[in-house]
Scaffold this active site. Sequence first.
Site, PDB file in Angstrom:
ATOM      1  N   GLY A   8       0.834  -1.422   0.289  1.00 19.33           N
ATOM      2  CA  GLY A   8      -0.230   0.163   0.046  1.00 19.33           C
ATOM      3  C   GLY A   8       0.462   1.261  -0.383  1.00 19.33           C
ATOM      4  N   GLY A  10      -0.230   4.984   0.215  1.00 18.80           N
ATOM      5  CA  GLY A  10      -0.982   5.960   0.404  1.00 18.80           C
ATOM      6  C   GLY A  10      -0.034   6.739   1.652  1.00 18.80           C
ATOM      7  CB  VAL A  76      -1.324  -6.996  -3.799  1.00 14.05           C
ATOM      8  CG1 VAL A  76      -1.111  -8.181  -2.861  1.00 14.05           C
ATOM      9  CG2 VAL A  76       0.263  -6.456  -3.619  1.00 14.05           C
ATOM     10  CD  GLU A 171     -13.649  18.332   3.901  1.00 15.66           C
ATOM     11  OE1 GLU A 171     -13.574  19.003   4.210  1.00 15.66           O
ATOM     12  OE2 GLU A 171     -13.127  17.255   3.616  1.00 15.66           O
ATOM     13  CG  ASP A 298      -7.873   5.399   6.651  1.00 10.58           C
ATOM     14  OD1 ASP A 298      -7.168   5.726   7.576  1.00 10.58           O
ATOM     15  OD2 ASP A 298      -8.191   5.322   5.184  1.00 10.58           O
TER      16      ASP A 298
HETATM   17  C1  FAD Z   1     -12.897  11.518   1.051  1.00  9.19           C
HETATM   18  C2  FAD Z   1     -11.956  11.533   1.977  1.00  9.19           C
HETATM   19  C3  FAD Z   1     -11.728  12.915   2.470  1.00  9.19           C
HETATM   20  C4  FAD Z   1     -10.310  12.632   3.810  1.00  9.19           C
HETATM   21  N1  FAD Z   1     -10.021  13.836   3.703  1.00  9.19           N
HETATM   22  C5  FAD Z   1      -9.202  14.301   5.638  1.00  9.19           C
HETATM   23  C6  FAD Z   1      -8.678  15.127   5.789  1.00  9.19           C
HETATM   24  O1  FAD Z   1      -9.224  15.768   5.890  1.00  9.19           O
HETATM   25  N2  FAD Z   1      -7.825  15.146   6.930  1.00  9.19           N
HETATM   26  C7  FAD Z   1      -7.286  13.629   7.103  1.00  9.19           C
HETATM   27  O2  FAD Z   1      -6.665  14.093   8.316  1.00  9.19           O
HETATM   28  N3  FAD Z   1      -7.995  12.546   7.119  1.00  9.19           N
HETATM   29  C8  FAD Z   1      -8.333  13.004   5.626  1.00  9.19           C
HETATM   30  N4  FAD Z   1      -9.148  11.648   4.799  1.00  9.19           N
HETATM   31  C9  FAD Z   1      -8.519  10.162   5.507  1.00  9.19           C
HETATM   32  C10 FAD Z   1      -7.280   9.842   5.465  1.00  9.19           C
HETATM   33  O3  FAD Z   1      -7.087  10.587   3.333  1.00  9.19           O
HETATM   34  C11 FAD Z   1      -7.116   8.819   5.326  1.00  9.19           C
HETATM   35  O4  FAD Z   1      -7.196   8.588   6.753  1.00  9.19           O
HETATM   36  C12 FAD Z   1      -5.190   8.288   5.027  1.00  9.19           C
HETATM   37  O5  FAD Z   1      -5.423   8.238   3.820  1.00  9.19           O
HETATM   38  C13 FAD Z   1      -5.036   6.892   5.077  1.00  9.19           C
HETATM   39  O6  FAD Z   1      -3.857   6.585   3.991  1.00  9.19           O
HETATM   40  P1  FAD Z   1      -3.715   4.862   4.502  1.00  9.19           P
HETATM   41  O7  FAD Z   1      -2.004   5.351   4.034  1.00  9.19           O
HETATM   42  O8  FAD Z   1      -3.668   4.294   5.419  1.00  9.19           O
HETATM   43  O9  FAD Z   1      -4.693   4.383   3.198  1.00  9.19           O
HETATM   44  P2  FAD Z   1      -4.223   5.416   0.968  1.00  9.19           P
HETATM   45  O10 FAD Z   1      -4.363   6.510   1.190  1.00  9.19           O
HETATM   46  O11 FAD Z   1      -6.312   4.241   1.208  1.00  9.19           O
HETATM   47  O12 FAD Z   1      -3.678   3.821   1.222  1.00  9.19           O
HETATM   48  C14 FAD Z   1      -3.756   2.713   1.081  1.00  9.19           C
HETATM   49  C15 FAD Z   1      -2.813   2.142  -0.712  1.00  9.19           C
HETATM   50  O13 FAD Z   1      -3.203   0.819  -0.853  1.00  9.19           O
HETATM   51  C16 FAD Z   1      -2.887   0.326  -1.765  1.00  9.19           C
HETATM   52  N5  FAD Z   1      -4.205  -1.731  -1.805  1.00  9.19           N
HETATM   53  C17 FAD Z   1      -4.695  -1.358  -1.607  1.00  9.19           C
HETATM   54  N6  FAD Z   1      -5.391  -2.215  -2.059  1.00  9.19           N
HETATM   55  C18 FAD Z   1      -4.531  -3.314  -3.032  1.00  9.19           C
HETATM   56  C19 FAD Z   1      -4.220  -3.975  -3.572  1.00  9.19           C
HETATM   57  N7  FAD Z   1      -5.231  -5.343  -3.815  1.00  9.19           N
HETATM   58  N8  FAD Z   1      -3.135  -4.258  -4.339  1.00  9.19           N
HETATM   59  C20 FAD Z   1      -2.212  -3.146  -4.501  1.00  9.19           C
HETATM   60  N9  FAD Z   1      -2.368  -1.848  -3.627  1.00  9.19           N
HETATM   61  C21 FAD Z   1      -3.605  -1.834  -3.120  1.00  9.19           C
HETATM   62  C22 FAD Z   1      -4.075   0.825  -2.383  1.00  9.19           C
HETATM   63  O14 FAD Z   1      -3.507   1.540  -4.057  1.00  9.19           O
HETATM   64  C23 FAD Z   1      -3.352   2.972  -1.809  1.00  9.19           C
HETATM   65  O15 FAD Z   1      -2.622   3.669  -2.294  1.00  9.19           O
HETATM   66  C24 FAD Z   1      -9.822  11.627   4.092  1.00  9.19           C
HETATM   67  C25 FAD Z   1     -10.263  10.475   3.309  1.00  9.19           C
HETATM   68  C26 FAD Z   1     -11.095  11.008   2.565  1.00  9.19           C
HETATM   69  C27 FAD Z   1     -11.346   9.609   1.517  1.00  9.19           C
END
Ligand code: FAD
Length: 439
Positions: A8, A10, A76, A171, A298
């Site tokens: 991931g 993100g 994945v 939003e 997340d």
């Molecule tokens: C619309 C929206 C608005 C938000 N606004 C805010 C805000 O204002 N302030 C704040 O603090 N937070 C905000 N958040 C929350 C914040 O964006 C998330 O908590 C954060 O991005 C989580 O990061 P992460 O790396 O855990 O997950 P993600 O950013 O979701 O990254 C997960 C990654 O895993 C990859 N992945 C998943 N499954 C697979 C697979 N099977 N194969 C290959 N790759 C895979 C995905 O492509 C992705 O790139 C918001 C969320 C959303 C949806």
Amino acid sequence: MPKVVVVGGGMAGVACARELGRRDVEVVLVDRNDYLQFQPLLYQVASSQLPAEDVARPLRVVFEDRPSVTVEQMDVASVDVATKTVTGNDGKTMTGDYLVIAAGAQPNFFGVTGAREHSFPLYSVVDAERLRLHLREQLRVGTAAGSAAGPDPDTAAVTVVVVGGGPTGVEIAGALGELFAALKSEHRLPDSAAVHLVDHGRALLAPFSDKSHQYALDKLTHHGVKVTFGVAVTQVGPENVQLSDGTQLPTRTVIWGGGESAGPLAGTCGAPLGRGGRVDVGPDLAVAGFDGVFGIGDVANIPGPGDRALPQLGSVAQQSGKWAARNILAQEAGEPLKPFKYKDKGIMAMIGRDAAVAEVGAHRHQVEGPIAFAAWLGLHAILLSGVHNRIDAFLEWADDYFHADRAADLEAGGTPSRIAWSQDPADQPRITVTEPGPA
Ligand SMILES: Cc1cc2nc3c(=O)[nH]c(=O)nc-3n(C[C@H](O)[C@H](O)[C@H](O)COP(=O)(O)OP(=O)(O)OC[C@H]3O[C@@H](n4cnc5c(N)ncnc54)[C@H](O)[C@@H]3O)c2cc1C
């Protein structure tokens, strides 16, 4: 030196890999996309106020200064915490000495009939771009119908229903309410065009204080959004949405901000799962019983104050990613793993232009308007600083967005103002969405 596989790319996975890369640890970062997306600005893309390219950055560029990090673009299929192995849809496998699960979340449709097929989630740049293209088409159809047949517009085309009054729902409803009001004032949309927000609870922005609930409601109402509490969506169809109080609204645009659960990979990995199907991790972010496996962002239930897990926020993702990297380094050095200490930056939301609400500090001090906007700006600059070195460009754009006295414009009056990240074409992510409409 160990090899670390991070699943991931993100905010969480990138923060982890960058921290490990800073110490020249060999990292393979696996993601289905070749770019990192910035979710907090997705609603700006969906409402045509930013191009999708401005809220994503190629992972290759993000790791330009971290030569020990390799980015592997791969869908994945499964993750095995027992062997620390990741398997792609194409059968390719990758095994590390350490495994970091950072696969994010997915929208939770709570089994509502038709929601998966017909509604628009807002979790990725592809979701946002798909919604933007769909909205543009619907508004074109709705406007054409209205002008051809006089006062008989295509109601389903010019009605948007937002499900859920959390930050995502508030939003996007705020931005679209403002946009609809602007287009109506220029007679480019019929008066019957409407943005509805429905929530089964009794307040917007539930985790915020009562004062913020009221502020958000006042601002949305001011932007013309029709807010209904105490009703749930029971069915979504291609032409309408059914509510629990028996109401049926004609619409082709249902935006799903109704909640999220762990991404599907969590269920494949063999780790203990908790609330929302998320991977349960200990206070040190390690998965109990599986040495060298960590869960961040997340996808993980990260213990917070009391019995509650920390919320799904960018700052939790970013900080937990960095912390897991440091615990991996500690384990390598034979030192004990440290419990994650989250520095709470507060919670905030933007409700259209010139309206923001924030609750900051340990005592959740409530601020509104320009001060809340400053807090929003500060937090987003921190979240972006891990991936961009041109934060001044973001600040300039955001200042213009917040203060500019011009109507939002859906593709009609020219291109949206951009964040001047870079002139280099190599810095542009490749985002391909050809078909408007639900996924
Ligand atoms: C619309 C929206 C608005 C938000 N606004 C805010 C805000 O204002 N302030 C704040 O603090 N937070 C905000 N958040 C929350 C914040 O964006 C998330 O908590 C954060 O991005 C989580 O990061 P992460 O790396 O855990 O997950 P993600 O950013 O979701 O990254 C997960 C990654 O895993 C990859 N992945 C998943 N499954 C697979 C697979 N099977 N194969 C290959 N790759 C895979 C995905 O492509 C992705 O790139 C918001 C969320 C959303 C949806």
